[in-house]
Scaffold this motif. Sequence first.
Motif, PDB file in Angstrom:
ATOM      1  N   MET A 264       0.864  -1.198   0.000  1.00 19.51           N
ATOM      2  CA  MET A 264       0.000   0.000   0.000  1.00 19.51           C
ATOM      3  C   MET A 264       0.887   1.231   0.000  1.00 19.51           C
ATOM      4  O   MET A 264       1.738   1.413   0.844  1.00 19.51           O
ATOM      5  CB  MET A 264      -0.876  -0.043   1.262  1.00 19.51           C
TER       6      MET A 264
ATOM      7  N   ARG B 256       1.144   3.630   3.136  1.00 15.63           N
ATOM      8  CA  ARG B 256       1.836   3.066   4.276  1.00 15.63           C
ATOM      9  C   ARG B 256       3.340   3.061   4.009  1.00 15.63           C
ATOM     10  O   ARG B 256       4.131   3.362   4.877  1.00 15.63           O
ATOM     11  CB  ARG B 256       1.336   1.658   4.545  1.00 15.63           C
TER      12      ARG B 256
ATOM     13  N   LEU C 139       4.582   6.540   4.551  1.00 17.69           N
ATOM     14  CA  LEU C 139       4.691   6.940   5.956  1.00 17.69           C
ATOM     15  C   LEU C 139       5.843   6.203   6.620  1.00 17.69           C
ATOM     16  O   LEU C 139       6.613   6.790   7.358  1.00 17.69           O
ATOM     17  CB  LEU C 139       3.376   6.637   6.692  1.00 17.69           C
TER      18      LEU C 139
ATOM     19  N   HIS D  80       4.356  13.353  11.240  1.00 16.11           N
ATOM     20  CA  HIS D  80       3.363  14.417  11.218  1.00 16.11           C
ATOM     21  C   HIS D  80       3.890  15.627  10.456  1.00 16.11           C
ATOM     22  O   HIS D  80       3.175  16.231   9.658  1.00 16.11           O
ATOM     23  CB  HIS D  80       2.985  14.816  12.644  1.00 16.11           C
TER      24      HIS D  80
ATOM     25  N   GLY E 141      -1.352   7.774  19.492  1.00 13.13           N
ATOM     26  CA  GLY E 141      -1.086   7.359  18.112  1.00 13.13           C
ATOM     27  C   GLY E 141      -0.042   6.260  18.016  1.00 13.13           C
ATOM     28  O   GLY E 141       0.483   5.763  19.034  1.00 13.13           O
ATOM     29  N   ILE E 142       0.283   5.887  16.784  1.00 14.57           N
ATOM     30  CA  ILE E 142       1.091   4.686  16.531  1.00 14.57           C
ATOM     31  C   ILE E 142       2.503   4.795  17.114  1.00 14.57           C
ATOM     32  O   ILE E 142       3.115   3.785  17.443  1.00 14.57           O
ATOM     33  CB  ILE E 142       1.126   4.386  15.017  1.00 14.57           C
TER      34      ILE E 142
ATOM     35  N   PHE F  15       5.344  -0.145  11.401  1.00 13.22           N
ATOM     36  CA  PHE F  15       4.223  -0.726  10.655  1.00 13.22           C
ATOM     37  C   PHE F  15       4.331  -2.244  10.502  1.00 13.22           C
ATOM     38  O   PHE F  15       3.690  -2.825   9.642  1.00 13.22           O
ATOM     39  CB  PHE F  15       4.105  -0.046   9.284  1.00 13.22           C
TER      40      PHE F  15
ATOM     41  N   LEU G 230       1.477  -3.725  14.962  1.00 18.98           N
ATOM     42  CA  LEU G 230       0.059  -3.417  14.744  1.00 18.98           C
ATOM     43  C   LEU G 230      -0.830  -4.362  15.557  1.00 18.98           C
ATOM     44  O   LEU G 230      -1.875  -3.954  16.075  1.00 18.98           O
ATOM     45  CB  LEU G 230      -0.291  -3.494  13.253  1.00 18.98           C
TER      46      LEU G 230
ATOM     47  N   SER H 284      -5.589   9.219  15.772  1.00 18.15           N
ATOM     48  CA  SER H 284      -4.956   8.422  14.718  1.00 18.15           C
ATOM     49  C   SER H 284      -5.100   6.916  14.985  1.00 18.15           C
ATOM     50  O   SER H 284      -6.213   6.402  15.019  1.00 18.15           O
ATOM     51  CB  SER H 284      -3.508   8.865  14.533  1.00 18.15           C
ATOM     52  N   MET H 285      -4.007   6.200  15.227  1.00 13.13           N
ATOM     53  CA  MET H 285      -4.131   4.775  15.560  1.00 13.13           C
ATOM     54  C   MET H 285      -5.081   4.595  16.750  1.00 13.13           C
ATOM     55  O   MET H 285      -5.898   3.668  16.775  1.00 13.13           O
ATOM     56  CB  MET H 285      -2.737   4.242  15.894  1.00 13.13           C
TER      57      MET H 285
ATOM     58  N   ALA I 286      -6.935   6.418  11.981  1.00 12.98           N
ATOM     59  CA  ALA I 286      -6.045   5.743  11.020  1.00 12.98           C
ATOM     60  C   ALA I 286      -6.784   4.587  10.341  1.00 12.98           C
ATOM     61  O   ALA I 286      -7.902   4.227  10.727  1.00 12.98           O
ATOM     62  CB  ALA I 286      -4.797   5.244  11.760  1.00 12.98           C
TER      63      ALA I 286
ATOM     64  N   LEU J 198      -4.872  11.088   5.992  1.00 10.64           N
ATOM     65  CA  LEU J 198      -5.694   9.968   6.468  1.00 10.64           C
ATOM     66  C   LEU J 198      -7.187  10.296   6.479  1.00 10.64           C
ATOM     67  O   LEU J 198      -7.994   9.477   6.929  1.00 10.64           O
ATOM     68  CB  LEU J 198      -5.257   9.548   7.880  1.00 10.64           C
TER      69      LEU J 198
ATOM     70  N   HIS K 178      -1.957  16.265   9.999  1.00 12.21           N
ATOM     71  CA  HIS K 178      -1.940  15.226  11.041  1.00 12.21           C
ATOM     72  C   HIS K 178      -1.053  15.723  12.184  1.00 12.21           C
ATOM     73  O   HIS K 178       0.072  15.263  12.360  1.00 12.21           O
ATOM     74  CB  HIS K 178      -1.384  13.944  10.407  1.00 12.21           C
TER      75      HIS K 178
HETATM   76  C1  FER Z   1      -1.514   3.615   8.310  1.00 15.30           C
HETATM   77  C2  FER Z   1      -1.129   4.944   8.359  1.00 15.30           C
HETATM   78  C3  FER Z   1      -1.020   5.605   9.595  1.00 15.30           C
HETATM   79  C4  FER Z   1      -1.794   2.938   9.519  1.00 15.30           C
HETATM   80  C5  FER Z   1      -1.680   3.598  10.733  1.00 15.30           C
HETATM   81  C6  FER Z   1      -1.288   4.938  10.776  1.00 15.30           C
HETATM   82  C7  FER Z   1      -2.525   0.919  10.524  1.00 15.30           C
HETATM   83  C8  FER Z   1      -1.187   5.605  12.096  1.00 15.30           C
HETATM   84  C9  FER Z   1      -0.723   6.865  12.262  1.00 15.30           C
HETATM   85  C10 FER Z   1      -0.666   7.490  13.620  1.00 15.30           C
HETATM   86  O1  FER Z   1      -1.078   6.870  14.607  1.00 15.30           O
HETATM   87  O2  FER Z   1      -0.220   8.645  13.708  1.00 15.30           O
HETATM   88  O3  FER Z   1      -1.629   2.963   7.146  1.00 15.30           O
HETATM   89  O4  FER Z   1      -2.184   1.631   9.387  1.00 15.30           O
END
Ligand code: FER
Length: 307
Positions: A1, A4, A7, A24, A109-110, A161, A166, A203-204, A229, A262, A289
Motif C-alpha cells: 500500500m 503506508r 509513511l 506528522h 497514536g502509533i 508498521f 500493529l 490516529s491509531m 487511522a 488519512l 496530522h
Molecule cells: C496507516 C497509516 C497511519 C496505519 C496507521 C497509521 C494501521 C497511524 C498513524 C498514527 O497513529 O499517527 O496505514 O495503518
Amino acid sequence: MKRRFFLASAVGALAGEAAVRTLHAAQASDDPELRGTAKPGIALATDDVAAFPAPPAGFDDERSGIARGDVVEFSYASAVTGTRRKARVYLPPGYSGKQRYPVHYLLHGIGGNQDEWRGYVRANVILDNLLADGAVVPMIVVMPNGRALADDRVPPAEKTFTPEHLAGFAQFERDLLESLIPAIDGAYPTMAERGKRAIAGLSMGGGQALNFGLGHLDTFAWVGGFSSAPNTRAGTELLPDPAAVARRLQLLYLSCGKKDGLIGTSQGLHRYLRQHGVRHVWHVDEFAHVRESWAENLAHFSKLLFR
Ligand code: FER
C-alpha cells in the motif's frame, strides 16, 4: 500500500515520539513529495466542514491562578501480556475520594505511549482550563499505553508498521476491557457504568476507540475518533445494525484535518453514518496530522461529555 510505504519510509531512522513528529511534519510539509496528501489526494465534500469555531487562543497553554489537576502513574496486571502495564491517570482539580467521577479513556497514536496526550498534546492543561471555565464536567481521564505487548516500548521507526506492532494495538481491546477498566474501577471512585464511560483517541488510537467503543456499547456510551487511522473497521463492520447502535450511543464524534492524508478513513465512516441516519458529530478542521488538531478536538469533545 503506497501510503503506508510512504509513511513508513518518511519516519526514517528516528525512533519513538520523534519519529511520529517527523511523520506528522512530513504530512504538513510544503513539498508535495513529502506531504502525504499529494496521492491519492484529498477531495472535500460540501459537508466536510467545521462543526465548532476554534477554541480561544491559549486554550492549551498553562494558565496562572487556576487549580490544576494531577497526572499520576497507574500500573495494572495485564491478562493479555502477563506483565504489569502502565497508564497515566488525570485526576481533576479538587479531586476527592468522597466523590464519584465519570471516566474518559484517551488513546495515543502509533508512535506514542501513555505520555503522548499529556506531554505532546497537553491534555491535562486543556482540561484544567476548561474546568476553570466551568465548561466540562469533572472527570477522570485514563491515558494508557495502547500497544498490548510484553515489550510495549515505542519501537524503532522501521518497526512502526510491522504486523507484530500493529497486532499490539488490536490486542489492546482485551487488555482494556478485561484488565485496565476493572483495575481503574477498583482503584478510583468511578461511576462504573456505560453511561459514564467515554473512549476517544488520535490516529491509531482513534481507530482503536471507534473499534472498541462501537464494538462494546455495553461498556461505553461516548465514542470519539480524531484523525482516525486505517486500522478503523469499515462502517458495515462497526455498525452492522446502525439503528441498534444509534439507540445506545450518547455521542459519536469524528474529526479530521482537511490537510490530513488519512482523512479518507473518517470521510468514509461519516458518509456511512449519514446514509444510515446515525446521529454523530463530524468536525473537519484546517490542520494536517498534527497536535493542534488533537488539542482542539479534545476540547470540543470533552465539553460534550457526560451531559
Ligand atoms: C496507516 C497509516 C497511519 C496505519 C496507521 C497509521 C494501521 C497511524 C498513524 C498514527 O497513529 O499517527 O496505514 O495503518
